[in-house]
Design a protein around this motif. Sequence first.
Motif, PDB file in Angstrom:
ATOM      1  N   LYS A   1       2.052  -5.207   3.454  1.00  0.00           N
ATOM      2  CA  LYS A   1       3.344  -4.504   3.404  1.00  0.00           C
ATOM      3  C   LYS A   1       2.982  -3.036   3.165  1.00  0.00           C
ATOM      4  CE  LYS A   1       6.120  -2.643   1.272  1.00  0.00           C
ATOM      5  NZ  LYS A   1       6.383  -1.189   1.523  1.00  0.00           N
TER       6      LYS A   1
ATOM      7  N   GLY B   1      -2.603   2.459 -10.037  1.00  0.00           N
ATOM      8  CA  GLY B   1      -1.466   3.363 -10.180  1.00  0.00           C
ATOM      9  C   GLY B   1      -1.826   4.827 -10.028  1.00  0.00           C
TER      10      GLY B   1
ATOM     11  N   GLU C   1       2.287  13.211 -12.958  1.00  0.00           N
ATOM     12  CA  GLU C   1       1.553  13.425 -11.714  1.00  0.00           C
ATOM     13  C   GLU C   1       2.472  14.202 -10.772  1.00  0.00           C
ATOM     14  OE1 GLU C   1       0.931   9.834  -9.361  1.00  0.00           O
ATOM     15  OE2 GLU C   1      -1.048  10.567  -8.800  1.00  0.00           O
TER      16      GLU C   1
ATOM     17  N   GLU D   1       6.545   2.364   3.969  1.00  0.00           N
ATOM     18  CA  GLU D   1       7.555   2.541   5.030  1.00  0.00           C
ATOM     19  C   GLU D   1       7.602   3.995   5.504  1.00  0.00           C
ATOM     20  OE1 GLU D   1       7.875   2.064   1.846  1.00  0.00           O
ATOM     21  OE2 GLU D   1       9.880   2.429   1.054  1.00  0.00           O
ATOM     22  N   ARG D   2       6.839   4.877   4.824  1.00  0.00           N
ATOM     23  CA  ARG D   2       6.878   6.282   5.242  1.00  0.00           C
ATOM     24  C   ARG D   2       5.915   6.576   6.388  1.00  0.00           C
ATOM     25  NH1 ARG D   2       6.765   9.054  -0.619  1.00  0.00           N
ATOM     26  NH2 ARG D   2       6.796   6.991  -1.519  1.00  0.00           N
TER      27      ARG D   2
ATOM     28  N   GLY E   1      -0.301   2.354  -5.617  1.00  0.00           N
ATOM     29  CA  GLY E   1       0.874   3.225  -5.546  1.00  0.00           C
ATOM     30  C   GLY E   1       1.107   3.883  -6.893  1.00  0.00           C
ATOM     31  N   SER E   2       2.352   4.200  -7.188  1.00  0.00           N
ATOM     32  CA  SER E   2       2.636   4.921  -8.434  1.00  0.00           C
ATOM     33  C   SER E   2       2.633   3.957  -9.631  1.00  0.00           C
ATOM     34  CB  SER E   2       3.995   5.608  -8.316  1.00  0.00           C
ATOM     35  OG  SER E   2       4.987   4.643  -8.051  1.00  0.00           O
TER      36      SER E   2
ATOM     37  N   THR F   1       0.815  -1.216   0.000  1.00  0.00           N
ATOM     38  CA  THR F   1       0.000   0.000   0.000  1.00  0.00           C
ATOM     39  C   THR F   1       0.856   1.277   0.000  1.00  0.00           C
ATOM     40  OG1 THR F   1      -0.203  -0.267   2.403  1.00  0.00           O
ATOM     41  CG2 THR F   1      -2.015  -1.089   1.062  1.00  0.00           C
TER      42      THR F   1
HETATM   43  P1  NAD Z   1       4.977   4.236  -4.407  1.00  0.00           P
HETATM   44  O1  NAD Z   1       4.729   3.558  -5.705  1.00  0.00           O
HETATM   45  O2  NAD Z   1       6.259   4.947  -4.208  1.00  0.00           O
HETATM   46  O3  NAD Z   1       4.905   3.160  -3.213  1.00  0.00           O
HETATM   47  C1  NAD Z   1       3.812   2.281  -3.067  1.00  0.00           C
HETATM   48  C2  NAD Z   1       4.291   1.008  -2.391  1.00  0.00           C
HETATM   49  O4  NAD Z   1       5.259   0.365  -3.229  1.00  0.00           O
HETATM   50  C3  NAD Z   1       4.963   1.234  -1.046  1.00  0.00           C
HETATM   51  O5  NAD Z   1       4.548   0.233  -0.152  1.00  0.00           O
HETATM   52  C4  NAD Z   1       6.447   1.121  -1.360  1.00  0.00           C
HETATM   53  O6  NAD Z   1       7.197   0.626  -0.294  1.00  0.00           O
HETATM   54  C5  NAD Z   1       6.475   0.143  -2.524  1.00  0.00           C
HETATM   55  N1  NAD Z   1       7.595   0.382  -3.445  1.00  0.00           N
HETATM   56  C6  NAD Z   1       8.198   1.577  -3.694  1.00  0.00           C
HETATM   57  N2  NAD Z   1       9.187   1.414  -4.589  1.00  0.00           N
HETATM   58  C7  NAD Z   1       9.213   0.106  -4.914  1.00  0.00           C
HETATM   59  C8  NAD Z   1      10.017  -0.671  -5.807  1.00  0.00           C
HETATM   60  N3  NAD Z   1      10.979  -0.132  -6.534  1.00  0.00           N
HETATM   61  N4  NAD Z   1       9.762  -1.989  -5.902  1.00  0.00           N
HETATM   62  C9  NAD Z   1       8.776  -2.547  -5.176  1.00  0.00           C
HETATM   63  N5  NAD Z   1       7.990  -1.866  -4.312  1.00  0.00           N
HETATM   64  C10 NAD Z   1       8.192  -0.552  -4.189  1.00  0.00           C
HETATM   65  O7  NAD Z   1       3.722   5.187  -4.152  1.00  0.00           O
HETATM   66  P2  NAD Z   1       3.519   6.246  -2.984  1.00  0.00           P
HETATM   67  O8  NAD Z   1       4.408   7.402  -3.212  1.00  0.00           O
HETATM   68  O9  NAD Z   1       3.559   5.564  -1.660  1.00  0.00           O
HETATM   69  O10 NAD Z   1       2.005   6.666  -3.236  1.00  0.00           O
HETATM   70  C11 NAD Z   1       1.625   7.672  -4.139  1.00  0.00           C
HETATM   71  C12 NAD Z   1       1.173   7.090  -5.453  1.00  0.00           C
HETATM   72  O11 NAD Z   1       0.093   6.196  -5.246  1.00  0.00           O
HETATM   73  C13 NAD Z   1       0.647   8.150  -6.411  1.00  0.00           C
HETATM   74  O12 NAD Z   1       1.090   7.854  -7.700  1.00  0.00           O
HETATM   75  C14 NAD Z   1      -0.861   7.977  -6.319  1.00  0.00           C
HETATM   76  O13 NAD Z   1      -1.585   8.416  -7.450  1.00  0.00           O
HETATM   77  C15 NAD Z   1      -0.970   6.506  -6.145  1.00  0.00           C
HETATM   78  N6  NAD Z   1      -2.251   6.124  -5.576  1.00  0.00           N
HETATM   79  C16 NAD Z   1      -3.142   5.503  -6.387  1.00  0.00           C
HETATM   80  C17 NAD Z   1      -4.373   5.150  -5.896  1.00  0.00           C
HETATM   81  C18 NAD Z   1      -5.380   4.446  -6.770  1.00  0.00           C
HETATM   82  O14 NAD Z   1      -6.317   3.878  -6.256  1.00  0.00           O
HETATM   83  N7  NAD Z   1      -5.202   4.451  -8.073  1.00  0.00           N
HETATM   84  C19 NAD Z   1      -4.708   5.421  -4.563  1.00  0.00           C
HETATM   85  C20 NAD Z   1      -3.757   6.054  -3.754  1.00  0.00           C
HETATM   86  C21 NAD Z   1      -2.522   6.397  -4.271  1.00  0.00           C
END
Ligand code: NAD
Length: 499
Positions: free
Chosen positions: A173, A248, A384, A176-177, A225-226, A147
Motif C-alpha cells: 500500500k 517513524g 520534524e 497515495e501521493r 512514515g511519520s 510506505t
Molecule cells: P505519512 O505517515 O503521512 O504516510 C505514510 C503512509 O501511511 C502512507 O502510505 C499513507 O497513506 C499512510 N497513512 C497516512 N495517514 C494515515 C492514517 N491516518 N492511518 C493510516 N495510514 C495512514 O508519512 P509521509 O508524509 O508519506 O512520509 C514522511 C514521513 O516518513 C516523515 O516523518 C519521515 O521522517 C518518515 N520516514 C521515515 C523513514 C525511516 O526509515 N524512519 C524513512 C522515510 C520516511
Amino acid sequence: MKELTHYINGAHVKGTSGRFSDVYNPATGEVQAKCPLANAEELEAAVQAAQAAQPKWAATNPQRRARVMMKFVGLLNRDMDKLAEALSAEHGKTFPDAKGDVQRGLEVVEYCIGAPELLKGEYTDGAGPGIDMYSMRQPLGVTAGITPFNFPAMIPMWMFAPAIACGNAFILKPSERDPSVPLMLAELMEEAGLPKGILQVVNGDKEAVDAILYHDVIQSIGFVGSTPIAEYIYGTGCSQGKRVQCFGGAKNHMIIMPDADLDQAADALIGAGYGAAGERCMAISVAVPVGEETADKLIEKLVPRIEALKVGPYTSGDDVDYGPVVTAAAKANIERLVQSGIDAGAELVVDGRGFSLQGYEDGFFVGPHLFDRVTPDMEIYQKEIFGPVLSTVRAASYEEALKLAMDHEMGNGTAIFTRDGDAARDFASRVNVGMIGINVPIPVPLAYHTFGGWKKSVFGDLNQHGPDAFKFYTRTKTVTSRWPSGIKEGGEFNFKPME
Ligand code: NAD
C-alpha cells in the motif's frame, strides 16, 4: 485526467470504491492523475489472490526465487531512466536524486539474491544420543507493507524484495501521493518471472490501511512514515496478533566540533540539510556547533552556500540542487513552522520565505532557510519540519551537544564532524541514536547492514534490510528428531544390484 489503478493478481484493476485522491505535479501545482483509494473489498481481492499463490511460491526453491530477483535487477537497470522520470514527475525530486532512490532499492534486491545462503538453517548433529536438532526459516504467508511518499521506489523494494525472496506474498500500500513507480515495480517483477498474486499494489489511504490491519490472513506489516501513524499501526497491528515493524520520523543532529574542517562540515550540511528539499528521514535538520567561535565561523560559511542553492523543477536537469516539496499542504506546514520559529525568537539568518520561480508560480517550491540561536523549547526544534530549513543550536561544550541529541525524542540518525578520534569514538558509543556518521552527514547503511533508528523513530525489534529483514519475514521452526535404532543391525549388508 489519467486514472491510476491497483495491481491485483497480475493485472491493472480500476478502483471501484468511487474514492480518489489527487496526484500532483509538484513543480507546476497541477493535478496530473487520480489515485484510486481502495476499500476493504478491493483489499480482499488482493488477499485472496495472494493466499492462493503463496504456497506454490514458498515451495519454489530459494535459488529459483533468487533468480527472479536477479532478473529484476537487470530490468531495473534497463528502465532506470523511465522509473526516475515517473518518480521525479510525482515527487518533485531532481532526476539524479530519483535515480538514487531506485538505486538504493536495487541494492537491497541484489542483497536478496543471496536468499539461499541467508535462509540456510541451523543444525546440531548429536544433540543427544541418536538425536539431531535443526531449525529452519519458513515464510510467514501473506505479508503487507505501507510506505511513505519520500522514497517511492527504495522503501517498497526494501520491504518486498526480502519478503518475496523468503517465499511470502506481499501486498504493498504505497503513498497515495506518488503511486506510479510502485505500480511499475510490480509489473517489472512479473516480467522478471514472479508468479501473479505474489506482489500486488493496493492504492489507498487510512481505509485501506485499516483493512490491512484487521485482516486475519495478513501475517505481518511493515510501515515507514511519520511517527504518529507509525505508533498507531504498531499498536493496532500488534493487538491483532501480527508481526509489525514501523519506522517513524526523525530530527537528525550534526555536531560540529571546534577542530572540524569547517568547509567540509558546511558542504556536508548543505547536501544533508537541503537535498531533496529536506524531505528525507536521514536529512540533517539541526546543526550543533560546539563553542561560539565555531558557530560564528560555521554560519559565515553556510550563508553564501545556501544563497547559491539552485531550486527548480527536475526538468532543468543536473543544474538544480533541489525541487519542490510534495504538496501544497506540505509547503503550508513548513511555512507555518518557519513562522513559529520567528515568533519564538530564533534568528532567521537566511530567509527563504516568499520564494517564487518564474513560470512555476503555482509549484510547491520552498526557498532555503537557515535559523541560528534555536533553543530546545522551540517548536521548530522539537518537530520534524521535512523541508529545506536548517536550525542551528549553539552548544557550549561537547557534553552539551551530546545531551541535545540524546534528549531529543527522535533517534534516527546523527553525525559528528571532528578530527579527534577520541571524541568521535565516544560519541558513537554513547549516543542513543540508531545510525551514526563520523564526518559523514547522511549515514544510511548499505543493503547488507541494517537500517533503523532508536527512540520514537522506530517501533518494533528488527531493522529494515540486511540480515534483520530475513528474520522479520520468516518464522523459525525447530525440529528435534530421533530415529529408532537397531534396524541397521538386522539389515542385509551384502552388496546387491539396484532393483
Ligand atoms: P505519512 O505517515 O503521512 O504516510 C505514510 C503512509 O501511511 C502512507 O502510505 C499513507 O497513506 C499512510 N497513512 C497516512 N495517514 C494515515 C492514517 N491516518 N492511518 C493510516 N495510514 C495512514 O508519512 P509521509 O508524509 O508519506 O512520509 C514522511 C514521513 O516518513 C516523515 O516523518 C519521515 O521522517 C518518515 N520516514 C521515515 C523513514 C525511516 O526509515 N524512519 C524513512 C522515510 C520516511
